[in-house]
Design a protein around this motif. Structure first.
Motif, short mmCIF file in Angstrom:
data_model
loop_
_atom_site.label_atom_id
_atom_site.label_comp_id
_atom_site.label_asym_id
_atom_site.label_seq_id
_atom_site.Cartn_x
_atom_site.Cartn_y
_atom_site.Cartn_z
N ILE A 75 44.37 42.42 47.69
CA ILE A 75 42.79 41.90 47.66
C ILE A 75 42.42 43.23 46.86
O ILE A 75 41.65 42.66 45.71
N ALA A 76 43.72 44.94 46.42
CA ALA A 76 42.92 46.08 46.05
C ALA A 76 43.03 45.39 44.26
O ALA A 76 41.98 45.53 43.43
N ARG A 77 43.80 44.59 43.79
CA ARG A 77 44.28 44.38 42.55
C ARG A 77 43.15 43.66 42.41
O ARG A 77 43.01 42.81 41.33
N LEU A 78 42.52 42.29 42.83
CA LEU A 78 42.46 41.08 42.84
C LEU A 78 40.54 41.60 42.81
O LEU A 78 40.01 41.33 41.62
N GLU A 79 40.21 42.54 43.75
CA GLU A 79 39.10 43.20 43.51
C GLU A 79 38.85 43.99 41.44
O GLU A 79 37.77 44.02 40.86
N LYS A 80 40.07 45.14 41.46
CA LYS A 80 40.06 45.92 39.76
C LYS A 80 39.88 43.96 39.21
O LYS A 80 39.48 44.64 37.84
N ASP A 81 40.86 42.95 39.66
CA ASP A 81 40.28 41.80 38.47
C ASP A 81 39.36 41.82 38.38
O ASP A 81 39.14 40.01 37.30
N GLY A 82 38.39 42.10 38.97
CA GLY A 82 36.89 41.06 38.70
C GLY A 82 37.24 39.63 39.83
O GLY A 82 35.64 39.18 39.83
N LEU A 83 38.07 39.36 40.35
CA LEU A 83 38.11 38.14 41.31
C LEU A 83 37.44 38.10 42.88
O LEU A 83 36.46 37.23 43.09
N VAL A 84 37.01 39.41 43.11
CA VAL A 84 36.41 39.22 44.48
C VAL A 84 35.99 40.68 44.93
O VAL A 84 36.38 41.11 44.25
#
Length: 125
Positions: A75-84
């Motif tokens: 989730i942290a990676r998806l957040e960093k990528d602007g997806l969540v």
């Protein structure tokens, strides 16, 4: 002797399931890689896309087969990528809710047919 054969049949069936899962996961990872995702990334996006609103991390964990720490890192990676995006639950300050961003929703829509095509190819007949 019959009990031993029945037991071996169960073991063989289990191993067939594991083999199918591993092959399907590899195919999903390969197909989704060109979109910057792996199978686990897509599963989280898919769970979030299926909900009406942001979901608690614990709710997401019920649908994906990852440890709590692995899910938190994903989730942290998806957040960093602007997806969540993540925010504190208003009703429980200890909880965290996760929702799709417009970019995440668009990417999910783009890769959904790719994921479904892999599942169809790998799991049909």
């Amino acid at each position: 002797m019959a009990a031993k054969k029945a037991e071996q049949a169960l073991v063989d069936q289990w191993r067939d399931i594991l083999t199918l899962h591993a092959r399907t996961q590899c195919e999903l990872d390969r197909a989704l890689q060109q979109h910057g995702l792996c199978g686990s990334d897509f599963e989280v996006l898919d769970v979030l896309a299926g909900g009406e609103c942001a979901q608690r991390v614990q709710e997401i964990a019920e649908h994906v087969h990852l440890s709590q720490s692995a899910l938190s890192r994903l989730i942290a990676r998806l957040e960093k990528d602007g997806l969540v995006d993540r925010h504190m639950c208003p009703e429980d300050r200890r909880g965290v809710k996760v929702g799709l961003t417009p970019k995440g929703r668009a990417l999910h829509g783009d890769v959904l047919p790719v994921q479904r095509a892999v599942l169809t190819r790998m799991l049909s007949g």
